[in-house]
Motif scaffolding. Structure first.
Motif, short mmCIF file in Angstrom:
data_model
loop_
_atom_site.label_atom_id
_atom_site.label_comp_id
_atom_site.label_asym_id
_atom_site.label_seq_id
_atom_site.Cartn_x
_atom_site.Cartn_y
_atom_site.Cartn_z
N GLY A 23 0.83 -1.20 0.00
CA GLY A 23 0.00 0.00 0.00
C GLY A 23 0.86 1.25 0.00
O GLY A 23 1.93 1.28 0.63
N PHE A 24 0.42 2.27 -0.68
CA PHE A 24 1.11 3.56 -0.71
C PHE A 24 0.18 4.63 -0.17
O PHE A 24 -0.99 4.71 -0.54
N ASP A 25 0.73 5.47 0.70
CA ASP A 25 0.04 6.67 1.14
C ASP A 25 0.06 7.69 0.00
O ASP A 25 0.84 7.56 -0.94
N GLY A 26 -0.78 8.74 0.10
CA GLY A 26 -0.82 9.76 -0.93
C GLY A 26 -0.05 11.01 -0.54
O GLY A 26 1.06 11.26 -1.01
N GLY A 81 6.08 -2.18 7.28
CA GLY A 81 6.02 -0.80 6.84
C GLY A 81 7.33 -0.31 6.26
O GLY A 81 8.41 -0.76 6.66
N VAL A 82 7.22 0.59 5.30
CA VAL A 82 8.38 1.31 4.77
C VAL A 82 8.14 2.78 5.10
O VAL A 82 7.22 3.41 4.57
N TYR A 83 8.94 3.29 6.01
CA TYR A 83 8.77 4.64 6.52
C TYR A 83 9.68 5.60 5.77
O TYR A 83 10.90 5.46 5.79
N MET A 84 9.07 6.57 5.07
CA MET A 84 9.82 7.57 4.31
C MET A 84 9.48 8.95 4.88
O MET A 84 8.50 9.58 4.47
N PRO A 85 10.24 9.44 5.86
CA PRO A 85 9.92 10.71 6.50
C PRO A 85 9.90 11.86 5.49
O PRO A 85 10.67 11.87 4.53
N TYR A 86 8.99 12.80 5.73
CA TYR A 86 8.91 14.01 4.92
C TYR A 86 9.53 15.15 5.70
O TYR A 86 9.61 15.10 6.93
N GLU A 135 -10.16 7.91 8.08
CA GLU A 135 -9.14 7.72 9.12
C GLU A 135 -8.30 6.51 8.76
O GLU A 135 -8.76 5.59 8.07
N LYS A 136 -7.05 6.52 9.21
CA LYS A 136 -6.16 5.38 8.97
C LYS A 136 -5.73 4.83 10.33
O LYS A 136 -4.76 5.30 10.92
N ASP A 137 -6.47 3.87 10.81
CA ASP A 137 -6.24 3.26 12.10
C ASP A 137 -6.37 1.75 11.95
O ASP A 137 -6.70 1.25 10.86
N PRO A 138 -6.10 0.96 13.00
CA PRO A 138 -6.19 -0.49 12.87
C PRO A 138 -7.53 -0.98 12.34
O PRO A 138 -7.58 -1.94 11.55
N ALA A 139 -8.62 -0.33 12.75
CA ALA A 139 -9.94 -0.77 12.29
C ALA A 139 -10.09 -0.60 10.78
O ALA A 139 -10.63 -1.47 10.10
N THR A 140 -9.59 0.53 10.27
CA THR A 140 -9.68 0.78 8.83
C THR A 140 -8.84 -0.22 8.05
O THR A 140 -9.29 -0.79 7.04
N TYR A 141 -7.60 -0.43 8.50
CA TYR A 141 -6.74 -1.38 7.80
C TYR A 141 -7.28 -2.81 7.89
O TYR A 141 -7.18 -3.58 6.92
N THR A 142 -7.86 -3.15 9.02
CA THR A 142 -8.47 -4.48 9.15
C THR A 142 -9.58 -4.67 8.13
O THR A 142 -9.66 -5.71 7.46
N ARG A 143 -10.44 -3.66 8.01
CA ARG A 143 -11.54 -3.74 7.03
C ARG A 143 -11.00 -3.88 5.62
O ARG A 143 -11.48 -4.72 4.83
N LEU A 148 4.28 7.86 10.77
CA LEU A 148 4.31 6.70 11.65
C LEU A 148 2.93 6.43 12.24
O LEU A 148 2.50 5.29 12.34
N LYS A 149 2.22 7.49 12.59
CA LYS A 149 0.93 7.36 13.25
C LYS A 149 -0.13 6.76 12.34
O LYS A 149 -0.92 5.90 12.77
N SER A 150 -0.18 7.20 11.08
CA SER A 150 -1.26 6.78 10.18
C SER A 150 -0.88 5.66 9.22
O SER A 150 -1.74 4.86 8.84
N ASP A 151 0.38 5.60 8.82
CA ASP A 151 0.78 4.66 7.78
C ASP A 151 1.49 3.41 8.31
O ASP A 151 1.34 2.33 7.74
N ILE A 152 2.28 3.58 9.36
CA ILE A 152 3.15 2.50 9.79
C ILE A 152 2.65 1.79 11.04
O ILE A 152 2.42 0.58 11.04
N ALA A 153 2.46 2.53 12.13
CA ALA A 153 2.10 1.91 13.41
C ALA A 153 0.84 1.05 13.35
O ALA A 153 0.83 -0.06 13.90
N PRO A 154 -0.26 1.51 12.71
CA PRO A 154 -1.47 0.67 12.70
C PRO A 154 -1.27 -0.65 11.96
O PRO A 154 -1.80 -1.68 12.38
N VAL A 155 -0.50 -0.61 10.87
CA VAL A 155 -0.25 -1.83 10.09
C VAL A 155 0.64 -2.79 10.86
O VAL A 155 0.39 -4.00 10.90
N VAL A 156 1.67 -2.25 11.49
CA VAL A 156 2.57 -3.09 12.28
C VAL A 156 1.82 -3.71 13.45
O VAL A 156 2.04 -4.88 13.80
N ALA A 157 0.91 -2.96 14.06
CA ALA A 157 0.13 -3.47 15.18
C ALA A 157 -0.71 -4.68 14.78
O ALA A 157 -0.98 -5.56 15.60
#
Length: 234
Positions: A6-9, A192-197, A151-159, A178-187
């Motif tokens: 998955g890619f964030d926008g 995750g591939v974290y590319m800081p802006y 929202e991008k949280d564990p519930a959304t990714y689970t769905r 980290l909050k929206s793209d990485i942590a929920p998926v890892v949980a």
């Protein structure tokens, strides 16, 4: 084995946060004619108002403008002039109308990953604004699915993973938050591939997150394909 990526926008595929930063600076200039910004704690007040309004207005420029107007009225005790409220509305219109600029190397990175994995775009924010960005970015045809979520949280990714018919351990998310793209998926058990802006909204900051072996941090888009290969092999 990673089957889907998955890619964030915003701030992963295309530039976004600096337009909000510019709007913030312009807003402070407007309010500076009424109050002492340092004494009033404007940034903290605005952030608190935005956080409180997310559940009502959602993410994006429209919610930002409404929160700015609310904060401006409160901080000036109603003294702000109508013409300055109109200027705040114009700030939101400028953010909504900014051109879509892809980050360097991201097109090549998405194409390279798509050559070996199913790829999906998962982005959050105002529906109309995100749809416009997707239409203008020139990458839509590469993705198997495009999901615009509130929202991008564990519930959304689970769905979403249930809809994809995929277990979390076979999914990797690429993003700048980290909050929206990485942590929920890892949980959930994914990677995750974290590319800081270079600029991050305070609401998206996450302190104390342990990266671990299922997260690879990259400095730029050109390193994304290799990071996916590394996660895939691991």
């Amino acid at each position: 084995m990673i089957e889907m990526v998955g890619f964030d926008g915003d701030d992963t595929l295309w530039r976004s946060q600096e337009y909000y930063d510019d709007a913030q600076a312009a807003f402070e200039a407007i309010l500076g004619r009424y109050v002492d910004l340092a004494a009033e704690g404007l940034r903290t007040a605005l952030l608190d108002t935005e956080r409180g309004n997310i559940a009502l207005f959602g993410y994006g420029a429209k919610g930002m403008a409404l929160s700015m107007i609310e904060s401006a009225i409160e901080l000036t005790d109603g003294r702000i002039e109508a013409r300055d409220i109109h200027r705040i509305v114009r700030l939101a219109k400028d953010v909504l109308g900014h051109p879509v600029q892809l980050l360097p190397g991201i097109r090549e990175a998405v194409e390279a990953v798509a050559a070996t994995h199913r790829v999906v775009l998962i982005t959050k924010g105002d529906l109309f604004h995100q749809e416009a960005k997707v239409a203008q970015c020139g990458l839509a045809g590469i993705f198997h699915r495009i999901e615009i979520v509130s929202e991008k949280d564990p519930a959304t990714y689970t769905r979403l993973l249930q809809e994809f018919g995929l277990s979390p351990d076979r999914f990797a998310m690429v993003g700048n938050s980290l909050k929206s793209d990485i942590a929920p998926v890892v949980a959930l058990g994914g990677c995750g591939v974290y590319m800081p802006y270079h600029s991050t909204w305070e609401h998206e900051r996450l302190a104390g997150f342990a990266m671990g072996e299922r997260v690879v941090e990259v400095a730029g888009a050109e390193a994304i394909p290799a990071a996916i290969v590394a996660l895939h092999a691991a």
